[in-house]
Write a protein that holds these residues in place. Structure first.
Motif: not given
Length: 319
Positions: A50, A54, A176-184, A187
């Motif tokens: 992850w 990310v 999951v990590a690539q999907m979370m890049r929308r928000w993080v 960061w």
């Protein structure tokens, strides 16, 4: 004091790798209950994958898609050529040693260092990023099928179980990590060095776990010592260098520019320690070939990247 500081900044991971392996091997009996606890191993693999995923920027993938040939060359080298280069040693190594070597050859390209070493050498790191993504996703099929075809007589884990496990521990955290890049994403980009350092710490913990397994193997197998692993060091180094040279040679013959030749050579020949140790432990083969292969590629590619960067006038960073 400048020289040791620069040396430590450049080679701290190699030094930490040796220290963690020594600690795991030296205190194997005390660490064995922890090392054999599956949730710890699985959690480490998931967390590291992850963390690596990310920090991958989608624009690098888009750039490489527009130039598919070097990516296809690197992927083909990593998935097909490296395992084929290991097959002649089937008759020269013991079954458990060849099993460990072949597992090392089957696992995907490393997310931890392929793009970094490619960038240090003056290569196109978007090719290395695409190669790591494709080979890590493809390992769900490549590793179980390769194990079933070549190592079926000595491995008890079923291909389906292995596919499911790799999908959950390798592919799922990347998605999951690539999907979370929308928000993080911002960061992650700002804290890329800290995230990469945390991932490296996870890798070092996995090395310690692998060292416990290697100590058990060395202790329970007669006639096996550290000196007896010198041929494996030569084999692993030879396989890695042959794959790297083949990638560069074919790329050059096809008229690709130097930065793409470098990317194909490095990402096509590197293998991930994190997944390799997990698969080797699950399959019951020696973890030493994976550790030796990883150590060899780190040392050799550091030297090669430095020479390439000097040749192409690229400054070698320490990130």
């Amino acid at each position: 004091m400048a020289f040791p500081s620069r040396w430590l900044a450049k080679y701290w991971f190699l030094l930490a790798l040796v220290v963690c392996f020594a600690v795991g091997h030296g205190f194997s009996q005390s660490l064995e209950p922890v090392a054999k606890w599956p949730p710890l191993r699985n959690g480490l693999v998931f967390a590291v994958m992850w963390a690596m995923g990310v920090t991958l920027k989608p624009d690098a993938v888009r750039r490489s898609v527009t130039r598919p040939l070097p990516c296809l060359l690197a992927i083909g080298t990593n998935v097909f050529l490296v395992p084929l280069l290991c097959l002649p040693f089937w008759w020269l190594l013991s079954p458990v040693e060849f099993g460990g070597l072949f597992v090392a050859a089957l696992v995907p390209c490393t997310l931890a260092s392929a793009s970094v070493w490619t960038r240090k050498a003056g290569g196109d790191d978007s090719i290395a990023i695409m190669t790591t993504l494709v080979t890590n996703v493809a390992c769900v099929l490549v590793v179980p099928l390769g194990v079933a075809l070549v190592l079926a007589k000595q491995v008890t884990i079923s291909p389906l179980d292995q596919m499911i496990k790799l999908a959950l521990l390798v592919v799922l955290p990347l998605i999951v990590a690539q999907m979370m890049r929308r928000w993080v994403g911002r960061w992650a980009d700002r804290n890329k060095l800290a995230i990469s350092s945390a991932a490296q710490l996870g890798i070092l913990m996995m090395v310690m776990i692998g060292a416990v397994s290697s100590a058990e193997y060395l202790g329970h197998t007669t006639g096996v010592s550290w000196w007896s692993q010198l041929p494996m060091l030569l084999v692993a180094s030879g396989v890695h260098l042959a794959a790297l040279a083949s990638g560069v040679f074919v790329s050059r013959r096809l008229g690709l520019p130097a930065e793409q030749q470098i990317a194909v050579g490095i990402s096509g020949s590197q293998k991930t320690l994190m997944v390799g140790l997990q698969v080797a432990i699950d399959c019951g083969v020696s973890v030493l070939p994976m550790l030796i292969f990883h150590l060899a590629q780190l040392v050799l590619d550091t030297i090669i990247a430095s020479r390439w960067s000097a040749k192409h006038g690229v400054g070698v960073s320490t990130d």
